[in-house]
Each structure stands twice: as structure tokens, then as C-alpha cells.
Write a protein that holds these residues in place. Structure first.
Motif, PDB file in Angstrom:
ATOM      1  N   TRP A 184      39.557 -63.202  19.169  1.00 17.38           N
ATOM      2  CA  TRP A 184      39.730 -64.535  18.589  1.00 17.38           C
ATOM      3  C   TRP A 184      39.970 -65.575  19.680  1.00 17.38           C
ATOM      4  CZ3 TRP A 184      38.908 -67.215  14.321  1.00 17.38           C
ATOM      5  CH2 TRP A 184      39.470 -68.492  14.247  1.00 17.38           C
ATOM      6  N   GLY A 185      40.977 -65.342  20.535  1.00 18.84           N
ATOM      7  CA  GLY A 185      41.291 -66.321  21.569  1.00 18.84           C
ATOM      8  C   GLY A 185      40.185 -66.489  22.590  1.00 18.84           C
ATOM      9  N   LEU A 219      47.088 -56.983  18.172  1.00 16.09           N
ATOM     10  CA  LEU A 219      47.558 -58.063  19.033  1.00 16.09           C
ATOM     11  C   LEU A 219      46.552 -58.349  20.150  1.00 16.09           C
ATOM     12  CD1 LEU A 219      51.299 -56.983  19.361  1.00 16.09           C
ATOM     13  CD2 LEU A 219      50.475 -59.019  18.196  1.00 16.09           C
ATOM     14  N   LYS A 220      46.060 -57.288  20.769  1.00 11.46           N
ATOM     15  CA  LYS A 220      45.117 -57.473  21.874  1.00 11.46           C
ATOM     16  C   LYS A 220      43.793 -58.041  21.392  1.00 11.46           C
ATOM     17  CE  LYS A 220      47.158 -53.830  24.718  1.00 11.46           C
ATOM     18  NZ  LYS A 220      46.981 -52.494  25.335  1.00 11.46           N
ATOM     19  N   LEU A 221      43.375 -57.657  20.181  1.00  9.03           N
ATOM     20  CA  LEU A 221      42.120 -58.181  19.655  1.00  9.03           C
ATOM     21  C   LEU A 221      42.237 -59.661  19.275  1.00  9.03           C
ATOM     22  CD1 LEU A 221      40.806 -55.212  17.488  1.00  9.03           C
ATOM     23  CD2 LEU A 221      39.857 -56.079  19.630  1.00  9.03           C
ATOM     24  N   VAL A 222      43.403 -60.073  18.810  1.00 11.90           N
ATOM     25  CA  VAL A 222      43.590 -61.495  18.515  1.00 11.90           C
ATOM     26  C   VAL A 222      43.435 -62.315  19.794  1.00 11.90           C
ATOM     27  CG1 VAL A 222      45.282 -63.219  17.806  1.00 11.90           C
ATOM     28  CG2 VAL A 222      45.011 -61.150  16.469  1.00 11.90           C
ATOM     29  N   VAL A 223      44.001 -61.814  20.893  1.00  9.24           N
ATOM     30  CA  VAL A 223      43.878 -62.530  22.164  1.00  9.24           C
ATOM     31  C   VAL A 223      42.453 -62.446  22.694  1.00  9.24           C
ATOM     32  CG1 VAL A 223      44.671 -62.646  24.551  1.00  9.24           C
ATOM     33  CG2 VAL A 223      46.299 -62.168  22.724  1.00  9.24           C
ATOM     34  N   ILE A 242      34.369 -58.641  11.752  1.00  9.56           N
ATOM     35  CA  ILE A 242      33.945 -58.071  13.029  1.00  9.56           C
ATOM     36  C   ILE A 242      35.009 -57.129  13.577  1.00  9.56           C
ATOM     37  CG2 ILE A 242      33.362 -58.637  15.415  1.00  9.56           C
ATOM     38  CD1 ILE A 242      32.121 -61.214  14.388  1.00  9.56           C
ATOM     39  N   GLU A 243      36.263 -57.542  13.485  1.00  8.60           N
ATOM     40  CA  GLU A 243      37.356 -56.706  13.997  1.00  8.60           C
ATOM     41  C   GLU A 243      37.439 -55.383  13.247  1.00  8.60           C
ATOM     42  OE1 GLU A 243      41.569 -55.261  14.033  1.00  8.60           O
ATOM     43  OE2 GLU A 243      40.428 -56.093  12.357  1.00  8.60           O
TER      44      GLU A 243
END
Length: 304
Positions: A69-70, A62-66, A34-35
Motif C-alpha cells: 500500500w505505502g 504490517l509489512k504488506l501495508v508498508v 491483491i494482498e
């Protein structure tokens, strides 16, 4: 080999080809797909990067992980993983057989809790490894996208996600041990997701009251690594549409009126400082340990 080591070895054998182990690698791959499809693939045709775009892409992962995902995957993973770890005993009704063996009932719970903590950490580490590989391949495919991979900050984000998840993971382990159903932890996961969407990004006079809610805590802990701007916290990706716009007054009818003022709101009414990192870490360790002890103590009960 002592009794607890044998319990760990037995749990490892049960997890082979199990749904819990498939979750550890399928969910990161789904997140990466998706990312890449939504955010990285459209950039492959770029011939050059402007300085603002380069600065944006530099911290995009980094922002997409937060945010991605987060904000979406992580709450559901926390709900599913403990339930899938306890599923073999619930599904095949082997509790009476296990309790007839010379094994500690609490030791069985501790072995499953150890694997839940280990698998959640391995899953987050896999996300970091996949994102590093993606950034490397993008640089080979298009030299314009050969941006540095911020390994240290990525490790901080993933580490805070794991640490902030300890309270809710301890709660889910206790629920999964108590209840023979995948639906109940999933419902709790959806409730946690809704809480994160509704509460993150809201300015609070005492932000710790928001950040220390167990379901909000993983997002709040990881978000502090990438946080920028005068606000206490970035809003959840699904809640950005409902955030108040700066210098905009919304009438009861829904009409928006643009206001003009010499001093911005964040300077005229500065928000209180965010929750200190040491408070988030101490609460995560304390609450996570307390809930694990509660589940460990309850595991001694007689099962029907």
C-alpha cells in the motif's frame, strides 16, 4: 450554521456518488484483493506452522501495508483524491458562479482541504478494518492461521502514512485548484512513485535528506514502525532487485564474486542512525501546514 459550516455541508452534498467517494472504498478493496490473492490465499491449505513461518506471518500484514500500500497504492491515491475533489468545479465550469455568491473563495479551498484530509484518514482506517476482518475470517477458515491482529502497530503504520502525507497532499491540493486536469496530479504521483522506488533503501550519510523528500516521506515514516535489521531502511518492493547483495562483489562485466570476511559489512561500516521520528513528524506538520497556507492564499485570485 456559519458560512464555513455551510461550505462543508455543500462539499458533502457534492461528494455524494462522486468519483472521490468511490475511490475511498474501491482502492482499499483492490488492495485487499491483491494482498489476499497473492499472499494470504496460498496459506489456507496449511496443516501446521513452523516457528519461523509463524513469526513471518505474524507481521505479514504490517509489512504488506508498508510495502504494497505505502509503496504503490498510497502515492497514486494522494494524487487522485485532491484532483477528484476539485473536479466538479473544473468539469462544469462553476467557478464564476461560486465567486458571484457571497462566499469566501479561500473558504471554498479550506472546505475542500478539510474533506481531502478527512477522506484520506477514512480510507486508511478502512484498510485497517478490512485487514482485521480478513485476519478474523482466515482464523475461522483455518485455525492454524488464527494469529493475533496487531491493532496498535497497524494504527501506528496507518497514522504515520497519513501524517507523512500532509506535505504532498497540500501540494496536490494547490495544484488541483490551479490546474483543470486529472493528468497533471497523476504525473506528479507517478514521479513520486519513481522517487520512492529509487531512493528508499539506499544508505545515506545523512538519511534525513532522503526521508524528508515529500514523496518519500510517507513510506519512510511508516517503514520505521516495522523496520528490522542493521540497515537504515528497507528497500522499496520494486527496488529490492537493484539493492547490493551482502558479501557479494559485482564486477563491471556483471559477474558476481562471493567474498569472505571475518566481520560483516554492517559491523565494519555501520550506517548512520535513521532519521528520528520527531523530525519526520515536525517536518510533516510544518511543511504540510505551509503548503496548505500557500494554497489557501492563492485561492483568492481571480479566475478566468
Amino acid at each position: 450554521m456559519n458560512a464555513f459550516s455551510r461550505l462543508l455541508a455543500a462539499e458533502g452534498l457534492k461528494l455524494r456518488r462522486s468519483a472521490a467517494l468511490r475511490l475511498v472504498w474501491l482502492l482499499p478493496l483492490l488492495f485487499l484483493l491483491i494482498e489476499f490473492t497473492a499472499f494470504e490465499r496460498p496459506l489456507l491449505g496449511l496443516k501446521a506452522l513452523t516457528p519461523p513461518l509463524q513469526a513471518h506471518l505474524d507481521t505479514l500484514q504490517l509489512k504488506l501495508v508498508v510495502a504494497l500500500w505505502g509503496g504503490f497504492f498510497h502515492p497514486l491515491m494522494l494524487a487522485l483524491l485532491p484532483a477528484l475533489i476539485f473536479r466538479p468545479e473544473h468539469r462544469f465550469k462553476t467557478w464564476r458562479h461560486l465567486h458571484a455568491l457571497p462566499l469566501s473563495r479561500r473558504g471554498i479551498f479550506l472546505a475542500k482541504a478539510a474533506f481531502a484530509l478527512l477522506l484520506s484518514a477514512a480510507l486508511l482506517a478502512l484498510i485497517g478494518l478490512l485487514l482485521w476482518g480478513e485476519r478474523t475470517l482466515l482464523g475461522w477458515a483455518n485455525p492454524v492461521l488464527a494469529l493475533p491482529f496487531h491493532g496498535l502497530r497497524m494504527a501506528q503504520v496507518l497514522g504515520w502514512l497519513w501524517l507523512g502525507s500532509l506535505p504532498v497532499l497540500g501540494l496536490y491540493l494547490w495544484i488541483s485548484d490551479r490546474i483543470n486536469s486529472l493528468a497533471v496530479p497523476v504525473v506528479f504521483g507517478l514521479v513520486g512513485l519513481l522517487l520512492s522506488i529509487a531512493l528508499t533503501g539506499q544508505e545515506q550519510p545523512q538519511p534525513w535528506r532522503r526521508d524528508l523528500i515529500p514523496w518519500v516521506l510517507p513510506y519512510a515514516a511508516a517503514e520505521q514502525v516495522v523496520h528490522q535489521g542493521p540497515t537504515q531502511q528497507e528497500a522499496h518492493l520494486a527496488g529490492t532487485l537493484f539493492q547490493p547483495e551482502p558479501d557479494v562483489l559485482r564486477l563491471p562485466s556483471g559477474k558476481k564474486i562471493k567474498t569472505r570476511q571475518n566481520i560483516p559489512d554492517h559491523l565494519l561500516f555501520p550506517p548512520p542512525p535513521p532519521t528520528p521520528a520527531w523530525v519526520l513528524a515536525a517536518f510533516s506538520l510544518g511543511a504540510g501546514g505551509a503548503l496548505l497556507v500557500l494554497g489557501w492564499a492563492d485561492a483568492r485570485r481571480n479566475r478566468t
